[in-house]
Design an enzyme around this catalytic site. Structure first.
Site, mmCIF file in Angstrom:
data_model
loop_
_atom_site.group_PDB
_atom_site.id
_atom_site.type_symbol
_atom_site.label_atom_id
_atom_site.label_comp_id
_atom_site.label_asym_id
_atom_site.label_seq_id
_atom_site.Cartn_x
_atom_site.Cartn_y
_atom_site.Cartn_z
ATOM 1 N N HIS A 72 39.236 48.628 41.725
ATOM 2 C CA HIS A 72 38.842 47.295 41.246
ATOM 3 C C HIS A 72 37.542 46.889 41.933
ATOM 4 O O HIS A 72 37.470 46.801 43.154
ATOM 5 C CB HIS A 72 39.942 46.272 41.550
ATOM 6 C CG HIS A 72 41.077 46.350 40.568
ATOM 7 N ND1 HIS A 72 41.809 45.261 40.204
ATOM 8 C CD2 HIS A 72 41.567 47.390 39.860
ATOM 9 C CE1 HIS A 72 42.718 45.627 39.311
ATOM 10 N NE2 HIS A 72 42.600 46.915 39.101
ATOM 11 N N TYR A 200 43.380 35.129 40.532
ATOM 12 C CA TYR A 200 43.920 34.151 41.487
ATOM 13 C C TYR A 200 43.649 32.781 40.878
ATOM 14 O O TYR A 200 42.486 32.432 40.644
ATOM 15 C CB TYR A 200 43.200 34.243 42.825
ATOM 16 C CG TYR A 200 43.549 35.480 43.640
ATOM 17 C CD1 TYR A 200 44.603 35.465 44.557
ATOM 18 C CD2 TYR A 200 42.816 36.661 43.522
ATOM 19 C CE1 TYR A 200 44.915 36.585 45.324
ATOM 20 C CE2 TYR A 200 43.128 37.791 44.277
ATOM 21 C CZ TYR A 200 44.175 37.744 45.173
ATOM 22 O OH TYR A 200 44.485 38.851 45.923
ATOM 23 N N PRO A 292 50.329 36.069 51.769
ATOM 24 C CA PRO A 292 49.882 37.177 50.923
ATOM 25 C C PRO A 292 48.590 36.929 50.136
ATOM 26 O O PRO A 292 48.040 37.875 49.568
ATOM 27 C CB PRO A 292 51.054 37.397 49.960
ATOM 28 C CG PRO A 292 51.830 36.131 49.980
ATOM 29 C CD PRO A 292 51.621 35.523 51.320
ATOM 30 N N LYS A 296 46.410 40.996 52.525
ATOM 31 C CA LYS A 296 45.969 41.574 53.801
ATOM 32 C C LYS A 296 47.091 42.157 54.664
ATOM 33 O O LYS A 296 46.822 42.828 55.667
ATOM 34 C CB LYS A 296 45.215 40.512 54.621
ATOM 35 C CG LYS A 296 43.879 40.161 54.031
ATOM 36 C CD LYS A 296 42.912 41.326 54.104
ATOM 37 C CE LYS A 296 41.826 41.244 53.081
ATOM 38 N NZ LYS A 296 41.402 42.514 52.542
ATOM 39 N N TYR A 384 37.603 40.429 51.541
ATOM 40 C CA TYR A 384 38.573 40.943 50.571
ATOM 41 C C TYR A 384 38.574 42.471 50.542
ATOM 42 O O TYR A 384 39.648 43.091 50.536
ATOM 43 C CB TYR A 384 38.301 40.384 49.166
ATOM 44 C CG TYR A 384 39.510 40.537 48.263
ATOM 45 C CD1 TYR A 384 40.403 39.484 48.077
ATOM 46 C CD2 TYR A 384 39.785 41.748 47.636
ATOM 47 C CE1 TYR A 384 41.539 39.637 47.284
ATOM 48 C CE2 TYR A 384 40.915 41.915 46.845
ATOM 49 C CZ TYR A 384 41.781 40.850 46.671
ATOM 50 O OH TYR A 384 42.913 41.011 45.904
HETATM 51 P P1 FAD Z 1 57.615 46.715 57.302
HETATM 52 O O1 FAD Z 1 57.181 47.108 55.959
HETATM 53 O O2 FAD Z 1 58.407 45.468 57.463
HETATM 54 O O3 FAD Z 1 58.420 47.936 57.897
HETATM 55 C C1 FAD Z 1 59.183 47.835 59.078
HETATM 56 C C2 FAD Z 1 60.294 48.825 59.020
HETATM 57 O O4 FAD Z 1 61.039 48.727 60.223
HETATM 58 C C3 FAD Z 1 61.262 48.550 57.876
HETATM 59 O O5 FAD Z 1 61.469 49.712 57.113
HETATM 60 C C4 FAD Z 1 62.515 48.076 58.572
HETATM 61 O O6 FAD Z 1 63.692 48.413 57.875
HETATM 62 C C5 FAD Z 1 62.396 48.773 59.920
HETATM 63 N N1 FAD Z 1 63.164 48.116 60.974
HETATM 64 C C6 FAD Z 1 63.340 46.796 61.175
HETATM 65 N N2 FAD Z 1 64.165 46.598 62.204
HETATM 66 C C7 FAD Z 1 64.484 47.807 62.674
HETATM 67 C C8 FAD Z 1 65.319 48.252 63.727
HETATM 68 N N3 FAD Z 1 66.012 47.384 64.471
HETATM 69 N N4 FAD Z 1 65.456 49.569 63.943
HETATM 70 C C9 FAD Z 1 64.785 50.479 63.161
HETATM 71 N N5 FAD Z 1 63.988 50.105 62.145
HETATM 72 C C10 FAD Z 1 63.838 48.785 61.906
HETATM 73 N N6 FAD Z 1 51.441 42.245 51.726
HETATM 74 C C11 FAD Z 1 50.468 42.255 50.858
HETATM 75 O O7 FAD Z 1 49.359 42.658 51.225
HETATM 76 N N7 FAD Z 1 50.700 41.849 49.551
HETATM 77 C C12 FAD Z 1 51.938 41.434 49.124
HETATM 78 O O8 FAD Z 1 52.131 41.116 47.971
HETATM 79 C C13 FAD Z 1 52.982 41.393 50.033
HETATM 80 N N8 FAD Z 1 54.238 40.966 49.679
HETATM 81 C C14 FAD Z 1 55.232 40.941 50.625
HETATM 82 C C15 FAD Z 1 56.505 40.484 50.298
HETATM 83 C C16 FAD Z 1 57.524 40.436 51.264
HETATM 84 C C17 FAD Z 1 58.903 39.936 50.898
HETATM 85 C C18 FAD Z 1 57.242 40.839 52.592
HETATM 86 C C19 FAD Z 1 58.325 40.785 53.657
HETATM 87 C C20 FAD Z 1 55.963 41.305 52.915
HETATM 88 C C21 FAD Z 1 54.952 41.346 51.936
HETATM 89 N N9 FAD Z 1 53.657 41.803 52.250
HETATM 90 C C22 FAD Z 1 52.679 41.823 51.343
HETATM 91 C C23 FAD Z 1 53.317 42.267 53.531
HETATM 92 C C24 FAD Z 1 53.358 43.778 53.604
HETATM 93 O O9 FAD Z 1 54.367 44.274 52.789
HETATM 94 C C25 FAD Z 1 53.582 44.110 55.052
HETATM 95 O O10 FAD Z 1 52.465 43.640 55.791
HETATM 96 C C26 FAD Z 1 53.811 45.589 55.317
HETATM 97 O O11 FAD Z 1 55.049 45.983 54.772
HETATM 98 C C27 FAD Z 1 53.796 45.861 56.808
HETATM 99 O O12 FAD Z 1 54.259 47.145 57.060
HETATM 100 P P2 FAD Z 1 55.058 47.453 58.393
HETATM 101 O O13 FAD Z 1 55.380 48.892 58.303
HETATM 102 O O14 FAD Z 1 54.298 46.932 59.553
HETATM 103 O O15 FAD Z 1 56.376 46.562 58.300
HETATM 104 C C1 PHB Z 2 50.413 42.240 44.566
HETATM 105 O O1 PHB Z 2 50.004 42.928 43.624
HETATM 106 O O2 PHB Z 2 51.602 42.257 44.908
HETATM 107 C C2 PHB Z 2 49.468 41.341 45.272
HETATM 108 C C3 PHB Z 2 48.127 41.414 44.976
HETATM 109 C C4 PHB Z 2 47.245 40.561 45.624
HETATM 110 C C5 PHB Z 2 47.713 39.656 46.548
HETATM 111 C C6 PHB Z 2 49.056 39.608 46.843
HETATM 112 C C7 PHB Z 2 49.943 40.454 46.195
HETATM 113 O O3 PHB Z 2 46.838 38.817 47.147
#
Ligand code: FAD
Ligand code: PHB
Length: 389
Positions: A72, A200, A292, A296, A384
């Protein structure tokens, strides 16, 4: 069991770190609380910065992303029925990639399996010990037995609710938090995206976002009340509300269909300092959360992984611990700039329950400034597409 780096959490941070370290000849074990199916069923982020795209290549998992991801070069900003475009390519020479977090995670799991690296799912009661010594270890419960994993370092990649952050003593740990008085209701549907680029939208009825995963899979969000539950929203209600918040010409084109996933995420800004304590290093959501708006969360997790994997490579290959010593400071410098951007973009695009007439005029003036001022657009585009590592 013994490994060099014990990685707590098998989300994108833990898996990407594991893969980059594996390619550098550093041994890791990933301990994940959930099953693999559960991790892969979480619908989350969809937009990757070039920094994360490059890291996927470095990790040897870029092939499917290159084939199936979508580049994009810009994004659309709507304000009521008006719309303007931020041209990332013209303003920065760069772009973003649309490729879902679930796909990123799947590719990383497959590469980890192919490399024969150990991932243990369904680990309960994961607890790091002796983090302030040169011989830390992690204990956990699995298949009814307590296990011990000895290691040189623990990477806390366990997300916002994970246990690792709590291991930093309270007298050392400082947490900064801002909550927002609304959430995002998100829907995934097997329909073609309404637009080639993300929209957006700021509207009098609240924020909306039109996003996508591929040519036949769309992801849409609307700002909702924190007290709402996904069950309060039928698919019809969701589509009607979305149509009222995006420009009329987009609403007319919108193809609707049954939702295949519907969930509500609260919006939060959060940073934990420091991100390192003794032999514990935090990465991703374990240390920080962004709202979100601007996509980021996953990308900031990736920049942590970049700094930490390089620091660990320096340690093991060159016996140089300066990268590890400076990890927290280096990662936080970039994180705070990303926190600023996500907060700013959220403030620009949402309707706040306590917004005064003055606040609204300022928001409208800021949108007009962004529409008309190339320097403002460039600043937005640089954040961005992703600040440099
Ligand atoms: P996580 O993805 O949370 O992974 C952490 C892992 O650790 C998980 O698999 C979990 O099960 C595991 N864990 C937790 N506790 C324990 C434990 N006690 N023992 C062992 N393992 C454990 N970001 C965007 O940019 N755009 C979005 O649209 C967006 N939507 C989101 C929607 C939701 C509901 C959430 C919660 C987050 C969203 N995010 C989004 C943020 C993005 O998904 C996260 O920043 C990203 O997943 C971070 O990755 P991570 O591996 O640090 O954490
Ligand atoms: C998504 O596709 O889930 C998405 C894209 C852009 C955002 C947040 C979520 O800023």
């Amino acid at each position: 069991m013994r490994t060099q780096v014990a990685i707590v959490g098998g989300g994108p941070s833990g898996l990407l770190l594991g893969q980059l370290l594996h390619r550098a000849g550093i041994d890791t074990v990933v301990l994940e609380r959930r099953s693999r199916d559960y991790v892969l069923s979480r619908v989350r982020a969809g937009v990757l910065e070039t920094g994360l795209v490059d890291l996927m290549h470095e990790a040897g998992v870029g092939e499917r992303m290159d084939r199936e991801g979508f580049i994009h070069d810009g994004t659309l900003i709507a304000n009521g029925d008006e719309q303007f475009r931020i041209d990332f390519h013209r303003l920065t020479g760069r772009h973003v990639m649309v490729y879902g977090q679930t796909e990123v995670t799947r590719d990383l799991y497959e590469a980890r399996d192919a490399a024969g690296a150990l991932t243990l799912h369904d680990c309960r009661g994961v607890k790091p010990h002796d983090l302030d010594t040169a011989a830390p270890f992690v204990t956990f419960l699995r298949d009814g037995a307590v296990h011990r994993l000895d290691c040189d370092f623990v990477a806390g990649c366990d997300g916002y609710h994970g246990p690792c952050r709590q291991e930093i003593p309270t007298e050392v740990r400082r947490e900064y938090e801002k909550t927002y008085p609304f959430g995002w209701l998100g829907v995934l549907s097997e329909t073609p995206p309404v637009s080639d680029e993300l929209i957006y939208a700021n509207s009098a009825r609240g924020f909306a976002l039109c996003s996508m995963r591929n040519a036949t899979l769309s992801r849409y969000y609307i700002q909702c009340d924190l007290s709402d539950s996904p069950d309060d929203w039928t698919d019809d209600m969701f589509w009607e509300e979305l149509k009222r918040r995006i420009p009329a010409e987009a609403a007319e084109r919108l193809e609707t269909g049954p939702s295949i996933e519907k969930s509500i995420a609260p919006l939060r800004s959060f940073v934990c300092e420091p991100m390192r304590w003794g032999r514990l290093f935090l990465c991703g959501d374990a240390a920080h959360i962004v709202p979100p708006t601007g996509a980021k969360g996953l990308n900031t997790a990736a920049s942590d992984v970049h700094y930490l994997s390089n620091a660990l490579k320096r340690f093991y290959h060159d016996r140089d611990d300066e990268g590890l010593e400076r990890y927290s400071e280096t990662a936080l410098a970039r994180i705070w700039k990303t926190e600023r951007f996500s907060w700013w973009f959220s403030s620009l695009m949402h309707r706040y329950p306590d917004q005064s007439a003055f606040d609204l005029r300022i928001q409208q003036a800021e949108l007009a400034f962004l529409r008309d001022n190339e320097a403002a657009q460039k600043a937005m585009a640089e954040s961005y597409v992703g600040l440099p590592y």
